[in-house]
Design an enzyme around this catalytic site. Structure first.
Site, PDB file in Angstrom:
ATOM      1  N   GLY A 293       0.854  -1.417   0.076  1.00  0.00           N
ATOM      2  CA  GLY A 293       0.289  -0.016  -0.179  1.00  0.00           C
ATOM      3  C   GLY A 293       0.529   1.751   0.191  1.00  0.00           C
ATOM      4  CB  CYS A 362      -9.087  24.108  18.366  1.00  0.00           C
ATOM      5  SG  CYS A 362      -9.852  25.365  17.797  1.00  0.00           S
ATOM      6  CE1 TYR A 392      -2.445   2.625   5.267  1.00  0.00           C
ATOM      7  CE2 TYR A 392      -0.195   2.779   4.787  1.00  0.00           C
ATOM      8  CZ  TYR A 392      -1.595   2.384   4.632  1.00  0.00           C
ATOM      9  OH  TYR A 392      -1.470   0.893   4.133  1.00  0.00           O
TER      10      TYR A 392
HETATM   11  C1  LIG Z   1      -2.340  -1.839   5.394  1.00  0.00           C
HETATM   12  C2  LIG Z   1      -2.530  -3.391   5.170  1.00  0.00           C
HETATM   13  C3  LIG Z   1      -2.010  -3.905   3.776  1.00  0.00           C
HETATM   14  C4  LIG Z   1      -0.400  -2.096   3.152  1.00  0.00           C
HETATM   15  O1  LIG Z   1       0.694  -2.140   4.115  1.00  0.00           O
HETATM   16  P1  LIG Z   1       1.683  -0.938   3.994  1.00  0.00           P
HETATM   17  O2  LIG Z   1       2.418  -1.472   4.644  1.00  0.00           O
HETATM   18  O3  LIG Z   1       0.417  -0.033   3.391  1.00  0.00           O
HETATM   19  O4  LIG Z   1       2.109  -1.725   2.899  1.00  0.00           O
HETATM   20  C5  LIG Z   1      -1.203  -4.966   2.837  1.00  0.00           C
HETATM   21  N1  LIG Z   1      -2.026  -6.162   3.894  1.00  0.00           N
HETATM   22  C6  LIG Z   1      -2.897  -5.823   5.272  1.00  0.00           C
HETATM   23  C7  LIG Z   1      -4.308  -6.790   5.527  1.00  0.00           C
HETATM   24  C8  LIG Z   1      -3.141  -4.717   5.953  1.00  0.00           C
HETATM   25  O5  LIG Z   1      -4.043  -4.420   6.700  1.00  0.00           O
END
Ligand SMILES: *Cc1c(COP(=O)(O)O)cnc(C)c1O
Length: 433
Positions: A293, A362, A392
């Site tokens: 991700g 705030c 994120y």
């Molecule tokens: C958050 C998540 C990812 C991605 O993680 P990154 O650190 O953004 O690469 C992949 N698989 C699952 C199940 C996740 O919860």
């Protein structure tokens, strides 16, 4: 000059992001503003795609973990790049569906899918559920039985791995809220239960040990435990694991002191390890899945702000305030995340003024970054750029203090265009009665 991202450069004191002059974009769209570099997103995807194909073969697939950054246009890119996606909620599923994304390539995660999530996923023909526990599996079985349908699933396991990252970034330890533990024997008995269910087709296993992973052998240590489990499952139930999904988590650089990861090299080493281990254990090599991700979108993002008040407290500390903050980027407030911050219109000036970069909410904890070095000439109307905000940030944004969420502008080749409109005041009250 910071070398934190490949897609930034400086010309005549000015910051450029994917060849766009940042202050021009601030003038054109206003601030605060999320920028995203589509070229970079596609390059990041292709690093994974080609490494997976080269080292794991045609059966391997990248799944974009869409919680890192989720809006319609992102799913369009994933569809065009022919990769799968991870979903963690029905809202993400709905967003993907609305772009026409092929949901047979979607994996529905979450440690607590509601009955609605499960029905909604089944109704929309989601390819896989990644089931966390027996309660979920039982609901999937019940709902599929009604429709006389067979649903493919993976089981999420906790291999008991410590990734040595932030506590909040760890998800693979035995006492995690995610998945079923291997060490306690719970995972093995879960498989036995699942294999008896007529409307569930168990395809294999998933794990995700954490995020911001840099440590050399985390995925090998994880695979040693997972493949050992696959072999056990083969012995006990005669079950061949067809898919192995190792999750996401590869780290990205936020600041100069973060290490540089070579994803291609890492995947080659991991593939060599998995192949030799499967041979040693005499099990088939499962089709491989990886779910990045952050490493797909983080360095494709930048947030830009306009400086407001500068507060100097002689003998104590200084503050530079901007027109955004924890509502558009809560990551420092949540877990002290690091960022590289720059004054986009003063890139060549010496950095001789230390201040906390703070937002307009705030809350004293509304901080983007502490102890940032600014040029001492920093003043109202300067443009501050925070790099590596693609992951994120937008996806974690809120309307705290009734701040409308900023727009997301996509930069592609020589084109800039809005992919998420800025919220209006009217949007803020649209559901109020
Ligand atoms: C958050 C998540 C990812 C991605 O993680 P990154 O650190 O953004 O690469 C992949 N698989 C699952 C199940 C996740 O919860």
């Amino acid at each position: 000059m910071s070398t934190i991202c490949k897609n930034i450069k400086v010309i005549d004191n000015e910051l450029y992001f994917n060849n766009f002059k940042v202050t021009d974009l601030a003038k054109k769209y206003g601030t605060p503003l999320y920028l995203m570099d589509e070229n970079r997103i596609r390059e990041n995807i292709n690093i994974y795609k080609s490494a997976l194909k080269n080292y794991f073969g045609d059966s391997a697939m990248m799944l974009y973990a869409s919680k890192a950054c989720s809006f319609k246009y992102i799913y369009k890119i994933m569809q065009e790049e022919n990769v799968g996606i991870d979903l963690v909620s029905s809202g993400e599923l709905y967003t993907a569906k609305k772009t026409g994304f092929d949901l047979s390539k979607a994996y529905f995660h979450s440690n607590n899918k509601t009955d609605f999530d499960i029905s909604y996923g089944i109704e929309n023909n989601v390819g896989y559920f990644v089931a966390d526990n027996i309660e979920e599996v039982n609901v999937i079985e019940r709902e599929c039985a009604k429709l006389d349908k067979v649903q493919k699933i993976l089981l999420r396991l906790t291999p008991g791995i410590d990734t040595h990252t932030y506590e909040a970034d760890q998800t693979g330890k035995i006492d995690s809220k995610f998945g079923t533990a291997i060490e306690t024997g719970q995972a093995l008995s879960l498989v036995g239960d699942v294999l008896k269910l007529p409307h569930i087709k168990l395809m294999g296993f998933h794990c995700h040990v954490g995020s911001q992973v840099f440590e050399e052998d985390v995925y090998e240590r994880t695979s040693e435990i997972m493949l050992g489990f696959f072999s056990k499952v083969k012995d006990v139930y005669g079950f061949d694991t067809l898919e192995y999904d190792i999750g996401g988590g590869l780290g990205v650089r936020y600041v100069e002191s973060d290490s540089v990861l070579n994803i291609d090299k890492k995947l080659k080493e991991l593939s060599d390890y998995i192949k030799s281990k499967c041979k040693e254990l005499n099990i088939i090599v499962p089709a491989f899945r990886m779910e990045p991700g952050r490493s797909i979108v983080a360095d494709a993002g930048m947030t830009i702000y306009t400086v407001g008040t500068i507060k100097k407290i002689p003998g104590y500390k200084n503050y530079v305030s901007i027109d955004g903050g924890m509502a558009d980027n809560p990551r420092f407030a949540l877990y002290g995340a690091n960022y590289t911050c720059m004054v986009a219109n003063k890139m060549n000036e010496p950095l001789d003024f230390k201040a906390d970069l703070v937002g307009r909410c705030c809350e004293s904890g509304d901080i983007i970054q502490k102890d940032v070095m600014f040029p001492s000439s920093v003043k109202r109307y300067d443009i501050v750029a925070v790099a590596t905000t693609g992951a994120y940030n937008y996806s974690m944004a809120s309307n705290y203090n009734r701040l409308p969420r900023p727009a997301v502008v996509m930069l592609k080749d020589d084109k800039d265009f809005i992919v998420v409109k800025a919220e209006t005041f009217e949007n803020l009250i649209q559901n109020d009665v």
